[in-house]
Write a protein that holds these residues in place. Structure first.
Motif, PDB file in Angstrom:
ATOM      1  N   GLU A 226      -9.025 -16.223  16.087  1.00  0.00           N
ATOM      2  CA  GLU A 226      -8.423 -16.871  17.249  1.00  0.00           C
ATOM      3  C   GLU A 226      -9.457 -17.654  18.045  1.00  0.00           C
ATOM      4  O   GLU A 226      -9.157 -18.689  18.624  1.00  0.00           O
ATOM      5  CB  GLU A 226      -7.796 -15.832  18.172  1.00  0.00           C
ATOM      6  CG  GLU A 226      -6.570 -15.145  17.640  1.00  0.00           C
ATOM      7  CD  GLU A 226      -6.072 -14.130  18.643  1.00  0.00           C
ATOM      8  OE1 GLU A 226      -5.237 -14.502  19.492  1.00  0.00           O
ATOM      9  OE2 GLU A 226      -6.540 -12.973  18.596  1.00  0.00           O
ATOM     10  N   VAL A 227     -10.686 -17.139  18.072  1.00  0.00           N
ATOM     11  CA  VAL A 227     -11.733 -17.758  18.875  1.00  0.00           C
ATOM     12  C   VAL A 227     -12.447 -18.865  18.120  1.00  0.00           C
ATOM     13  O   VAL A 227     -12.579 -19.977  18.609  1.00  0.00           O
ATOM     14  CB  VAL A 227     -12.776 -16.689  19.312  1.00  0.00           C
ATOM     15  CG1 VAL A 227     -13.906 -17.350  20.104  1.00  0.00           C
ATOM     16  CG2 VAL A 227     -12.117 -15.614  20.133  1.00  0.00           C
ATOM     17  N   GLY A 239      -9.593 -22.131  15.597  1.00  0.00           N
ATOM     18  CA  GLY A 239      -9.915 -21.324  16.758  1.00  0.00           C
ATOM     19  C   GLY A 239      -9.765 -22.112  18.041  1.00  0.00           C
ATOM     20  O   GLY A 239      -9.867 -23.347  18.052  1.00  0.00           O
ATOM     21  N   VAL A 240      -9.530 -21.409  19.151  1.00  0.00           N
ATOM     22  CA  VAL A 240      -9.452 -22.064  20.462  1.00  0.00           C
ATOM     23  C   VAL A 240     -10.733 -22.844  20.735  1.00  0.00           C
ATOM     24  O   VAL A 240     -10.695 -23.973  21.216  1.00  0.00           O
ATOM     25  CB  VAL A 240      -9.217 -21.012  21.573  1.00  0.00           C
ATOM     26  CG1 VAL A 240      -9.304 -21.664  22.951  1.00  0.00           C
ATOM     27  CG2 VAL A 240      -7.866 -20.336  21.391  1.00  0.00           C
ATOM     28  N   ALA A 241     -11.857 -22.235  20.406  1.00  0.00           N
ATOM     29  CA  ALA A 241     -13.168 -22.891  20.552  1.00  0.00           C
ATOM     30  C   ALA A 241     -13.785 -22.983  19.159  1.00  0.00           C
ATOM     31  O   ALA A 241     -14.691 -22.236  18.809  1.00  0.00           O
ATOM     32  CB  ALA A 241     -14.059 -22.099  21.503  1.00  0.00           C
ATOM     33  N   VAL A 378       1.021 -14.391  16.224  1.00  0.00           N
ATOM     34  CA  VAL A 378      -0.195 -15.184  16.400  1.00  0.00           C
ATOM     35  C   VAL A 378      -0.823 -15.436  15.035  1.00  0.00           C
ATOM     36  O   VAL A 378      -1.180 -14.490  14.316  1.00  0.00           O
ATOM     37  CB  VAL A 378      -1.189 -14.464  17.329  1.00  0.00           C
ATOM     38  CG1 VAL A 378      -2.531 -15.182  17.362  1.00  0.00           C
ATOM     39  CG2 VAL A 378      -0.602 -14.365  18.735  1.00  0.00           C
ATOM     40  N   ALA A 379      -0.949 -16.700  14.670  1.00  0.00           N
ATOM     41  CA  ALA A 379      -1.518 -17.095  13.382  1.00  0.00           C
ATOM     42  C   ALA A 379      -3.038 -17.126  13.474  1.00  0.00           C
ATOM     43  O   ALA A 379      -3.597 -17.743  14.376  1.00  0.00           O
ATOM     44  CB  ALA A 379      -0.984 -18.470  12.976  1.00  0.00           C
ATOM     45  N   THR A 380      -3.703 -16.463  12.518  1.00  0.00           N
ATOM     46  CA  THR A 380      -5.163 -16.392  12.557  1.00  0.00           C
ATOM     47  C   THR A 380      -5.697 -15.936  11.202  1.00  0.00           C
ATOM     48  O   THR A 380      -4.940 -15.781  10.232  1.00  0.00           O
ATOM     49  CB  THR A 380      -5.632 -15.450  13.689  1.00  0.00           C
ATOM     50  OG1 THR A 380      -7.047 -15.434  13.741  1.00  0.00           O
ATOM     51  CG2 THR A 380      -5.117 -14.036  13.486  1.00  0.00           C
TER      52      THR A 380
END
Length: 649
Positions: A226-227, A239-241, A378-380
């Protein structure tokens, strides 16, 4: 026994630490482990490893906090102390080189958010990107278009997390290369920070995920994706970042937790790691009251005071998965002033059924929820090079927040840990978040908040824009506003109402004029702790629900002992005046109890960080007219002021 050098002294946070240490914790019976905290005399620190092996221990690791402190690891992994290890400990204690030995008691910590799902315009080549509705919500999986983290705006401004390291404190599910023995997840490999990673469960630098048939150890890998999942590599999602670095800190994959392991994890490489993401805590069973022990409290205090070159480590905490049966103010990690507590919403703006509510939650991100659409999760990334659409719980929400904060830190590396909290308050949005029980309200300075969602969903675009030109907030002060120590009886059908009038230490060096956090340190018990409810109202009229009913909590003996209930809902307010505490019982059966202490602790600044004009206008108008006639005008004035502030940034 208390190690003398571990006294916190007069540094910031003394009152909080004392309150937490003195708290009586309703946990399972303690387990004495083979792990020891050992303090050595000066001049023999270099002999620590030799000393450990001489006395039957595997190794010794120097702790980054305190003087002459070492963690002595056992030779085996037996969860409980044996007769042999007790003999080793007694011999060690008599060694002339040893100053003190402190046993490490095992206690419970639970991973949050690992649960199954009931089938539930930026160009990226990653196959799951179109399903990552929490990044860009176009209505996927029957969601609400526009209800997302607004990362597209932050990315468009050029912020992708470059130069920022986020640590996932978990069970070590980051797959990494152990000198060719294992392989990296292809979507995390390029962003993995091996230097900042460590396995505190096994005492080695390789936080390798332990294999299980049920994939239970997928938790950390999913959070990491996710990150920091790489972009445009045709693998999983983004990722978000997506240009940030991610580190793995394995610290949950043993039958017990100890204060040393927890403190060591939280204080690992604070000059390299910028953000620590924690999706764990005390058991979310609706009857546990628990929080960090003394070493962990000291490590967190050191982190916010010394981490990142003195700007402060940023701790992001999942608020909890106990749902309506629990209250995250009973979790001393999520309710700490030093953490940013994050709740979650689903893709149509409703609360997830497992969301806990409390007045310490600062903001929200997203997780799976009530929808049966298989793409509503949540896809990850997932274990063994796989991808998933099934990540869930508030554990999915915390890493998303860590990613947003990484974007803000890239925009302004000088942000302090408090700056990040202020930015969260100012830029989070109500958007289309809604709950049937807890409505949106405005506090005394016009900031909109919700008991479940905090100040709203994080807005990456709004945060990086404001962060670019952000000026560090003024120095923080702490004021004990007053304390009531008399015994007051409580019984069903009646409400105990107490007041403390305060000048907020005006005229003293520690005067607090603009609030950040407020703590009500309370000692109270009842014939059924779960039926207790506590509310507190500020001088500016903002009501905080400090404790909701917890129907599964049958405790009749322990109660709350100097427990620091915390609220963020009075952020920016003037604390001077009369505070009201309201205590009672809510439930079907008659109950009785007694409140023995209420100490009011105020934390904030003397000069205005950004909302001085809003406060001044509101107070002057309030003095000249009736409050009812000002409601509409105040709402409009606040909206104009905040919009003006946002437009300038």
């Amino acid at each position: 026994m208390m190690l003398g050098s571990l006294r916190y002294g007069t540094t910031v946070g003394l009152i909080l630490i004392n309150a937490m240490v003195l708290a009586t914790l309703a946990t399972e019976e303690g387990i004495f482990t083979n792990h020891l905290l050992v303090q050595l005399h000066e001049g023999v620190h270099d002999e620590a490893h030799q000393l450990a092996t001489e006395h039957g221990y595997h190794s010794a690791r120097k702790l980054p906090f305190g003087e002459g402190l070492f963690h002595f690891y056992p030779l085996d992994t037996a969860p409980r102390r044996t007769k042999r290890s007790l003999h080793n400990r007694q011999r060690l204690e008599k060694d002339r080189r040893v100053k003190n030995v402190l046993d490490q008691e095992g206690f419970g910590r639970q991973k949050r958010g690992y649960r199954s799902i009931n089938e539930i315009d930026i160009k990226m080549t990653d196959p799951l990107f179109s399903k990552q509705w929490y990044l860009i919500n176009t209505g996927q999986a029957d969601g609400t278009p526009g209800l997302d983290l607004n990362v597209a705006e932050a990315w468009d401004l050029g912020y992708t997390g470059t130069g920022i390291t986020i640590a996932i404190m978990d069970d070590g599910r980051l797959k990494l290369c152990n000198h060719g023995i294992d392989y990296l997840h292809p979507d995390l490999a390029s962003n993995y920070n091996a230097e900042a990673s460590y396995d505190f469960s096994s005492n080695d630098p390789y936080p390798y995920p332990r294999y299980t048939d049920d994939w239970f150890n997928s938790h950390g890998t999913r959070c990491a994706g996710e990150v920091s999942a790489a972009a445009n590599n045709n693998i999983c999602g983004v990722g978000v970042a997506y240009n940030s670095k991610v580190a793995g800190i394995r610290m949950l994959d043993q039958p017990f937790m100890t204060d040393i392991i927890e403190a060591s994890s939280i204080s690992h490489m604070p000059q390299i790691i910028d953000i620590y993401s924690a999706s764990w805590g005390p058991t979310d069973d609706g009857k546990t009251v628990d929080g960090p022990r003394e070493l962990t409290l000291q490590a967190m205090a050191d982190g916010v005071n010394k981490g990142r070159g003195g700007k402060g480590s940023i701790y992001v905490w999942a608020s909890g998965d106990g749902g309506s049966y629990d209250d995250c103010n009973c979790d001393g990690y999520a309710s700490s002033m030093w953490t940013i507590s994050i709740n979650s919403a689903i893709n149509d703006g409703r609360t997830a059924l497992y969301d806990e509510s409390c007045s310490s939650t600062l903001a929200s991100t997203f997780s799976n929820g009530r929808k049966r659409n298989p793409e509503a999760g949540v896809a990850t990334t997932d274990l063994y090079g796989n991808c998933t659409l099934r990540h869930s719980g508030t554990s999915a929400a915390a890493p998303e927040a860590a990613g947003v904060f990484a974007l803000a830190l890239e925009a302004n590396p000088d942000l302090t840990w408090r700056d990040m909290q202020h930015l969260s308050v100012l830029t989070s949005k109500r958007n289309q978040l809604h709950d049937d029980l807890h409505q949106w309200r405005r506090n005394g300075v016009g900031l909109e908040f919700n008991h479940l969602f905090g100040y709203g969903v994080l807005d990456a675009g709004g945060m990086v824009k404001m962060a670019k030109e952000w000026k560090t907030v003024p120095e923080r002060f702490h004021c004990v506003a007053g304390s009531l120590q008399e015994v007051h009886k409580i019984q069903s059908g009646e409400r105990l109402i107490l007041t403390i009038s305060t000048d907020s230490c005006q005229g003293k060096d520690n005067f607090v004029r603009y609030l950040e956090h407020v703590q009500a340190v309370v000692t109270v018990n009842g014939s059924r702790r779960g039926d207790l409810i506590i509310n507190m109202t500020s001088p500016m009229g903002t009501k905080s629900i400090l404790l909701s009913r917890r129907p599964r909590d049958d405790d009749a003996k322990v109660g709350f002992d100097k427990w620091p209930f915390m609220t963020t809902h009075t952020w920016g307010e003037d604390p001077r005046g009369t505070w009201i505490l309201e205590v009672g019982f809510q439930g079907d059966k008659p109950q009785r109890g007694a409140l023995k202490e209420w100490t009011l602790m105020l934390h904030g600044t003397q000069s205005a960080p950004y909302i001085d004009q809003i406060v001044r206008d509101y107070q002057s108008k309030l003095a000249m007219s009736k409050k009812e006639e000002l409601e509409e005008e105040l709402d409009e004035a606040v909206e104009r002021s905040l919009k003006s502030l946002l437009s300038k940034n």
